[in-house]
Design a protein around this motif. Structure first.
Motif, PDB file in Angstrom:
ATOM      1  N   ASP A 115     -90.491  64.400 -70.669  1.00 45.94           N
ATOM      2  CA  ASP A 115     -91.843  64.004 -70.258  1.00 45.94           C
ATOM      3  C   ASP A 115     -91.993  64.319 -68.775  1.00 45.94           C
ATOM      4  OD1 ASP A 115     -94.049  62.348 -69.277  1.00 45.94           O
ATOM      5  OD2 ASP A 115     -93.976  61.313 -71.194  1.00 45.94           O
ATOM      6  N   LEU A 116     -92.955  65.167 -68.434  1.00 46.64           N
ATOM      7  CA  LEU A 116     -93.184  65.556 -67.044  1.00 46.64           C
ATOM      8  C   LEU A 116     -94.661  65.436 -66.712  1.00 46.64           C
ATOM      9  CD1 LEU A 116     -92.275  66.777 -64.342  1.00 46.64           C
ATOM     10  CD2 LEU A 116     -92.558  69.048 -65.368  1.00 46.64           C
ATOM     11  N   GLU A 117     -94.941  64.671 -65.673  1.00 50.41           N
ATOM     12  CA  GLU A 117     -96.321  64.514 -65.194  1.00 50.41           C
ATOM     13  C   GLU A 117     -96.346  64.789 -63.696  1.00 50.41           C
ATOM     14  OE1 GLU A 117     -99.822  61.090 -64.768  1.00 50.41           O
ATOM     15  OE2 GLU A 117     -98.213  60.845 -66.260  1.00 50.41           O
ATOM     16  N   ILE A 118     -97.237  65.673 -63.272  1.00 53.44           N
ATOM     17  CA  ILE A 118     -97.376  66.013 -61.859  1.00 53.44           C
ATOM     18  C   ILE A 118     -98.836  65.878 -61.466  1.00 53.44           C
ATOM     19  CG2 ILE A 118     -97.001  67.729 -60.064  1.00 53.44           C
ATOM     20  CD1 ILE A 118     -94.915  69.048 -61.798  1.00 53.44           C
ATOM     21  N   HIS A 137     -86.111  70.312 -73.988  1.00 56.08           N
ATOM     22  CA  HIS A 137     -86.437  69.116 -74.767  1.00 56.08           C
ATOM     23  C   HIS A 137     -87.824  68.554 -74.427  1.00 56.08           C
ATOM     24  CE1 HIS A 137     -82.203  69.239 -75.758  1.00 56.08           C
ATOM     25  NE2 HIS A 137     -81.895  69.180 -74.480  1.00 56.08           N
ATOM     26  N   LEU A 138     -88.613  69.290 -73.661  1.00 50.93           N
ATOM     27  CA  LEU A 138     -89.898  68.772 -73.185  1.00 50.93           C
ATOM     28  C   LEU A 138     -90.890  68.582 -74.333  1.00 50.93           C
ATOM     29  CD1 LEU A 138     -91.168  68.093 -70.386  1.00 50.93           C
ATOM     30  CD2 LEU A 138     -92.313  70.322 -70.516  1.00 50.93           C
ATOM     31  N   THR A 139     -91.455  67.383 -74.421  1.00 43.80           N
ATOM     32  CA  THR A 139     -92.465  67.105 -75.447  1.00 43.80           C
ATOM     33  C   THR A 139     -93.831  66.753 -74.845  1.00 43.80           C
ATOM     34  OG1 THR A 139     -91.825  64.757 -75.565  1.00 43.80           O
ATOM     35  CG2 THR A 139     -90.752  66.285 -77.102  1.00 43.80           C
ATOM     36  N   ARG A 140     -93.850  66.399 -73.563  1.00 45.17           N
ATOM     37  CA  ARG A 140     -95.139  66.047 -72.928  1.00 45.17           C
ATOM     38  C   ARG A 140     -95.226  66.668 -71.546  1.00 45.17           C
ATOM     39  NH1 ARG A 140     -96.852  61.976 -69.295  1.00 45.17           N
ATOM     40  NH2 ARG A 140     -99.093  61.562 -69.451  1.00 45.17           N
ATOM     41  N   LEU A 141     -96.345  67.342 -71.282  1.00 40.92           N
ATOM     42  CA  LEU A 141     -96.621  67.907 -69.964  1.00 40.92           C
ATOM     43  C   LEU A 141     -98.042  67.546 -69.565  1.00 40.92           C
ATOM     44  CD1 LEU A 141     -95.799  69.738 -67.569  1.00 40.92           C
ATOM     45  CD2 LEU A 141     -96.854  71.644 -68.825  1.00 40.92           C
ATOM     46  N   LEU A 168    -100.110  68.021 -74.316  1.00 41.80           N
ATOM     47  CA  LEU A 168    -100.365  68.940 -73.212  1.00 41.80           C
ATOM     48  C   LEU A 168    -101.698  68.592 -72.570  1.00 41.80           C
ATOM     49  CD1 LEU A 168     -99.645  71.539 -71.616  1.00 41.80           C
ATOM     50  CD2 LEU A 168    -100.863  72.834 -73.399  1.00 41.80           C
ATOM     51  N   ALA A 169    -101.681  68.397 -71.252  1.00 44.00           N
ATOM     52  CA  ALA A 169    -102.903  68.097 -70.499  1.00 44.00           C
ATOM     53  C   ALA A 169    -102.945  68.985 -69.264  1.00 44.00           C
ATOM     54  CB  ALA A 169    -102.940  66.624 -70.089  1.00 44.00           C
ATOM     55  N   MET A 170    -104.008  69.811 -69.149  1.00 38.46           N
ATOM     56  CA  MET A 170    -104.139  70.736 -68.028  1.00 38.46           C
ATOM     57  C   MET A 170    -105.608  70.950 -67.712  1.00 38.46           C
ATOM     58  SD  MET A 170    -101.183  73.617 -68.691  1.00 38.46           S
ATOM     59  CE  MET A 170    -100.834  73.787 -66.949  1.00 38.46           C
ATOM     60  N   ASP A 171    -105.870  71.408 -66.475  1.00 37.06           N
ATOM     61  CA  ASP A 171    -107.220  71.758 -66.042  1.00 37.06           C
ATOM     62  C   ASP A 171    -107.327  73.267 -65.905  1.00 37.06           C
ATOM     63  OD1 ASP A 171    -107.994  69.128 -65.925  1.00 37.06           O
ATOM     64  OD2 ASP A 171    -107.565  68.908 -63.793  1.00 37.06           O
ATOM     65  N   PHE A 172    -108.486  73.800 -66.289  1.00 35.32           N
ATOM     66  CA  PHE A 172    -108.710  75.241 -66.229  1.00 35.32           C
ATOM     67  C   PHE A 172    -109.901  75.556 -65.337  1.00 35.32           C
ATOM     68  CE2 PHE A 172    -106.224  74.504 -69.946  1.00 35.32           C
ATOM     69  CZ  PHE A 172    -105.386  75.593 -70.054  1.00 35.32           C
TER      70      PHE A 172
END
Length: 203
Positions: A115-118, A137-141, A168-172
């Motif tokens: 799990d990685l959140e930045i 092993h990443l399941t959440r970004l 997955l959460a990102m801005d475009f």
């Protein structure tokens, strides 16, 4: 202190958030504690050495919630410490723009992350070095940079190496940019949550 002595008696404690009350004696206890979650601030040079020696040895530590300092000394210390905590699998980072390059370098050693959140207090873009990172092993970004058209090929390749992602959460930059990515989302067949933001409207 009385507080530290009493804390040491709480053998089942797994989460503790007392950033302004830390002392070297408290750090000694951390190594043998069952703490699995910590909120981490820069505590100043008088405490940083002791904390850096203890945290990588905390065998139950799995989750760090990190708030980067604004001074150069604190940034360097925090990046170095994160890189040594290879036992963690969840990491949340609250950064300033200047923190991004050293943080990306620090992430290279954290291959166990699931799990990685930045989050950044200012607008930022994903640096090219990020796309060289591999978290098997990443399941959440969850990141809030603006993904631009120029970044799409790198992002597509990166997603292809992280097929275990379920969130997955990102801005475009625009809807048009996201449209170009939609065709490669099949590379992440395990996705159950997709959060998309649009940084600015199409012109």
């Amino acid at each position: 202190t009385i507080l530290c002595n009493n804390l040491m008696r709480l053998s089942q404690l797994t989460k503790l958030d007392l950033p302004n009350l830390m002392t070297p004696k408290y750090f000694e206890w951390l190594e043998s504690s069952h703490i699995c979650y910590m909120k981490l601030f820069y505590e100043g040079p008088e405490l940083s050495v002791a904390l850096a020696q203890v945290m990588p040895k905390m065998k139950f530590l799995r989750w760090l919630n990190v708030f980067f300092p604004t001074n150069d000394e604190g940034r360097q210390w925090m990046s170095s410490l994160i890189s040594k905590c290879t036992q963690i699998n969840q990491l949340r980072l609250v950064l300033h723009t200047l923190d991004v390059p050293p943080v990306v370098a620090a992430l290279q050693s954290l291959s166990s992350l699931t799990d990685l959140e930045i989050q950044c207090n200012e607008g930022w873009e994903i640096p090219p070095a990020f796309y060289n990172l591999h978290f098997p092993h990443l399941t959440r970004l969850d990141m809030d940079p603006t993904v631009r058209n120029a970044n799409l090929l790198d992002l597509e390749d990166w997603l292809g190496y992280h097929t275990s992602l379920t969130e997955l959460a990102m801005d475009f930059e625009s809807v048009k940019v996201f449209d170009k990515l939609r065709d490669v989302l099949f590379k992440c067949p395990a996705l159950t949550v997709l959060q998309v933001g649009v940084g600015r409207s199409e012109e």
